[in-house]
Enzyme design. Structure first.
Site: not given
Ligand code: NAD
Length: 375
Positions: A230, A254
């Protein structure tokens, strides 16, 4: 030296851009001999062979020294069931070739600075040399983790207790092998590596940290750091200049690599390499090289596609599969030179900070790169 390369041009703009990558590689590495074997995968293979990845394509690709891929897919095949969709060919090729490390460089060419959605101050923040730029390499694990883990559904369909699950599972072996690629790449760059995970919550991430700490000792010249995913997402947008090599799992890689690619301006500029281990009796690690963009059906056949991502993928092939660093750098310098000279395909034309832009089609851009390579 002589190299055998499988060319899977694919669908849409795939063939248009790949042909320039082939020409650029030939020109930049003229002292070497290349044998190009054209193979079909994706939508065109569905049309001719009835399946997205014919066994013959995979077998021949595996026997080659490297694979150069364009893009697959398009609206024509979108309504087919999942296992028959063109994109299945990509998963089949990755698994079949055993390419477990996906390398995506994300850089900002100075000429395309206006294409970056970030402000100058943001770019300069945390850049080691205080430059308004970034140059990072994201190494994503490609054949393990949650995309390949056990998954399923249970409970009574439609009822309150219906559920679905996916499993994130990594073995030490899977983590170690991708870390080694990342460390080797870091050694050749600015020698800093950031391992991104979610170790404050996930057991699999804590395992990644444990394994990383062990492997890090083998690469004392590289400084290792750790970051929660995050925070990494935020840091990419707040201060991308701080990153050199990022290594992470399949899922996190990804997402982060797409975010990083958006900072570079156009998807038509970004190349990638997917690498695997050296098989017994082979001189080269398995390698598949492709632009990160798709088949762009909206501009296919219109001479509008930017061929630079495909050309830069050719440079990555020379560097990572064949160790031809000088020739790879030659292609990268040629790309810089054509941008400096003002050549712009439509996707990057609107962003130029330079006057004297030359709006170019695929062909003109490709020819400009070849001319720069000749110079
Ligand atoms: P896309 O990358 O093909 O296109 C997205 C946008 O970027 C479009 O506006 C397109 O015109 C533009 N664009 C892409 N490449 C460009 C280039 N080289 N030059 C200039 N503009 C470029 O993504 P999409 O539209 O989501 O997907 C189209 C098809 O490609 C779908 O079938 C998708 O599944 C497939 N796809 C394949 C791959 C692959 O083969 N690796 C990757 C992504 C998508």
């Amino acid at each position: 030296m002589e190299f055998n390369i499988a060319v899977i041009a694919g669908d849409g703009i795939g063939p248009e851009v790949t042909s320039w990558a082939v020409k650029a590689v030939e020109k930049a590495a003229a002292a070497h001999r290349f044998r190009w074997t054209e193979l079909q995968a994706g939508g065109c293979a569905i049309d001719t062979a009835g399946e997205p990845l014919p066994a013959a394509t995979l077998e021949t690709a595996k026997a080659c020294d490297a694979v150069l891929l364009g893009a697959v897919g398009g609206p024509k095949w979108e309504t087919l069931p999942g296992h028959l969709r063109p994109e299945r060919a990509l998963l089949g090729l990755r698994a079949g070739l055993g390419v477990f490390a996906n390398l995506r460089p994300a850089t900002l060419f100075p000429e395309l600075k206006d294409a970056c959605p970030l402000k100058d101050e943001t770019l300069k923040a945390a850049h080691p040399a205080g430059e308004d730029s970034f140059d990072m390499l994201i190494v994503r694990e490609l054949t393990g983790g949650i995309y390949f883990g056990e998954h399923g559904r249970g409970g009574v369909e439609g009822a309150e207790d219906a559920y679905a699950y996916d499993t994130e599972k990594y073995s030490r072996f899977e983590i170690e092998r991708v870390l080694r690629f990342a460390y080797l790449a870091a050694q050749k760059r600015r020698r800093t590596l950031c391992m991104v995970d979610k170790a404050n919550v996930l057991e699999s991430s804590r395992f990644w940290r444990e394994v990383t700490a062990k492997i890090a000792v083998e690469y004392p010249a590289v400084e290792t750091s750790y970051m929660y995913v995050d925070n990494a997402a935020m840091q990419l947008i707040r201060a991308p200049g701080q990153f050199d090599v990022i290594v992470t799992s399949n899922l996190f890689g990804d997402i982060l690599s797409d975010a990083a690619s958006a900072l570079s301006g156009s998807i038509g500029m970004l190349a990638s390499a997917s690498l695997g281990a050296k098989a017994a009796g082979r001189n080269y690690p398995a390698g598949m090289y492709e632009p990160i963009h798709g088949s762009a059906p909206d501009i296919a056949g219109k001479d509008q596609a930017n061929p630079l991502a495909a050309i830069l993928s050719g440079a990555m092939m020379l560097r990572y599969s064949f160790g031809l660093e000088t020739e790879a750098a030659k292609i990268e310098r040629a790309v810089s030179a054509v941008l400096k000279a003002g050549y712009r395909t439509r996707d990057i034309a609107g962003h130029s900070s330079l006057g004297g832009i030359k709006l170019a089609g695929t062909r003109e851009m490709g020819e400009a790169v070849l001319a720069a390579l000749a110079g």
